[in-house]
Design a protein around this motif. Structure first.
Motif, short mmCIF file in Angstrom:
data_model
loop_
_atom_site.label_atom_id
_atom_site.label_comp_id
_atom_site.label_asym_id
_atom_site.label_seq_id
_atom_site.Cartn_x
_atom_site.Cartn_y
_atom_site.Cartn_z
N GLN A 1 36.80 35.16 39.51
CA GLN A 1 37.38 35.27 38.34
C GLN A 1 38.94 35.55 38.22
OE1 GLN A 1 35.64 35.31 35.28
NE2 GLN A 1 33.92 34.52 36.10
N VAL A 2 39.35 35.18 37.14
CA VAL A 2 40.80 35.26 36.96
C VAL A 2 40.89 36.00 35.63
CG1 VAL A 2 43.19 34.44 36.74
CG2 VAL A 2 41.56 33.36 38.31
N GLN A 3 41.79 37.07 35.34
CA GLN A 3 42.15 37.93 34.12
C GLN A 3 43.26 37.70 33.81
OE1 GLN A 3 40.40 39.72 36.97
NE2 GLN A 3 38.61 38.79 36.38
N LEU A 4 43.45 37.51 32.55
CA LEU A 4 44.78 36.98 32.00
C LEU A 4 45.09 37.95 30.88
CD1 LEU A 4 44.49 33.38 32.24
CD2 LEU A 4 45.77 34.59 33.89
N VAL A 5 45.99 38.82 30.63
CA VAL A 5 46.53 39.45 29.42
C VAL A 5 47.90 39.24 29.00
CG1 VAL A 5 46.74 41.47 28.52
CG2 VAL A 5 45.00 41.33 30.43
N GLU A 6 48.00 38.63 27.77
CA GLU A 6 49.23 38.10 27.17
C GLU A 6 49.83 39.32 26.41
OE1 GLU A 6 46.59 34.28 26.48
OE2 GLU A 6 46.53 36.59 26.31
N SER A 7 51.11 39.16 26.17
CA SER A 7 51.87 40.11 25.40
C SER A 7 53.10 39.58 25.00
CB SER A 7 52.09 41.49 26.00
OG SER A 7 52.91 41.52 27.33
N GLY A 8 53.94 40.42 23.95
CA GLY A 8 55.20 39.87 23.99
C GLY A 8 55.25 39.20 22.57
N GLY A 9 54.27 38.83 21.86
CA GLY A 9 54.54 37.77 20.62
C GLY A 9 55.08 38.90 19.46
N GLY A 10 55.58 38.04 18.37
CA GLY A 10 55.85 39.00 17.18
C GLY A 10 56.49 37.81 16.29
N ALA B 1 50.00 38.89 32.29
CA ALA B 1 49.53 39.75 33.33
C ALA B 1 48.41 38.91 33.96
CB ALA B 1 49.43 41.24 33.24
N VAL B 2 48.52 38.57 35.34
CA VAL B 2 47.28 37.88 36.17
C VAL B 2 46.86 38.81 37.11
CG1 VAL B 2 46.77 35.84 37.18
CG2 VAL B 2 48.64 35.72 35.57
N SER B 3 45.42 38.59 37.39
CA SER B 3 44.80 39.46 38.40
C SER B 3 43.42 38.55 38.68
CB SER B 3 44.23 40.97 37.87
OG SER B 3 43.67 40.75 36.73
N GLY B 4 42.77 38.95 39.68
CA GLY B 4 41.68 38.11 40.27
C GLY B 4 42.06 37.53 41.40
N ARG B 5 41.12 36.33 41.58
CA ARG B 5 41.22 35.62 42.59
C ARG B 5 42.56 35.19 43.28
NH1 ARG B 5 36.63 31.31 41.50
NH2 ARG B 5 34.78 32.41 41.66
N PRO B 6 42.83 34.96 44.52
CA PRO B 6 44.23 34.54 45.09
C PRO B 6 44.52 33.24 44.16
CG PRO B 6 42.42 34.71 46.87
CD PRO B 6 41.66 34.92 45.63
N LEU B 7 45.72 33.52 43.69
CA LEU B 7 46.26 32.73 43.02
C LEU B 7 47.17 31.63 43.59
CD1 LEU B 7 47.92 35.28 40.37
CD2 LEU B 7 45.78 34.24 40.12
N SER B 8 47.30 31.58 44.59
CA SER B 8 48.00 30.49 45.50
C SER B 8 47.28 29.03 45.08
CB SER B 8 47.91 30.60 47.21
OG SER B 8 46.69 30.52 47.61
N LYS C 1 54.76 41.30 40.63
CA LYS C 1 54.06 42.01 39.56
C LYS C 1 52.68 41.16 39.24
CE LYS C 1 58.02 44.43 37.32
NZ LYS C 1 58.81 44.37 36.00
N SER C 2 52.74 40.17 39.79
CA SER C 2 51.81 38.81 39.51
C SER C 2 51.82 38.62 37.88
CB SER C 2 50.24 39.60 39.75
OG SER C 2 50.27 39.04 41.15
N GLU C 3 53.16 38.41 37.16
CA GLU C 3 53.13 38.00 35.82
C GLU C 3 53.80 36.80 35.77
OE1 GLU C 3 53.53 42.58 34.05
OE2 GLU C 3 54.89 41.33 33.97
N VAL C 4 53.50 36.02 34.69
CA VAL C 4 54.04 34.89 34.14
C VAL C 4 54.73 35.24 32.93
CG1 VAL C 4 53.80 32.51 33.77
CG2 VAL C 4 52.29 33.52 35.55
#
Length: 123
Positions: free
Chosen positions: A1-10, A23-30, A77-80
């Motif tokens: 599983q990969v978890q993704l959480v967006e922010s910064g809109g407006g 913000a990205v978390s979970g399986r190895p992202l490579s 930070k594992s962020e995009v």
């Protein structure tokens, strides 16, 4: 599983800028591609940009955002991030961060999505 959480809109005026974060978390992202898509009511989720996690120089952009949007990522930070400049009214949409082990500009093939963040460009 990969978890993704967006922010910064407006809300931003035409010509303005915004930075979206994922913000990205979970399986190895490579082994994954990371992407940004956007969606407006009644339309399919539209490709914006994507890159392989280990190859940011291979980033692909939709023609509609080329030269205005830039993807960056922070390994620590594992962020995009999606840096959006010179925003247009037609950029108004819900923006989604996605992840998948194969690249496609079709949203239907991507397995992991965040909850989305609203971007509204209006004067």
């Amino acid at each position: 599983q990969v978890q993704l959480v967006e922010s910064g809109g407006g809300l931003v005026q035409p010509g303005g800028s915004l930075r979206l974060s994922c913000a990205v978390s979970g399986r190895p992202l490579s082994k994954y591609y990371m992407g940004w898509f956007r969606q407006t009511p009644g339309k399919e989720r539209e490709f914006v940009s994507a890159f392989p996690w280990t190859g940011i120089t291979s980033t692909v952009y939709a023609d509609s955002v080329k030269g205005r949007f830039v993807i960056t990522r922070d390994f620590v930070k594992s962020e995009v991030y999606l840096h959006m400049d010179n925003l247009l009214v037609e950029d108004t949409a819900v923006y989604f961060c996605g992840a998948d082990q194969t690249f496609s500009n079709s949203s239907g093939t991507w397995h992991y999505w965040g909850q989305g963040t609203q971007v509204t460009v209006s004067s």
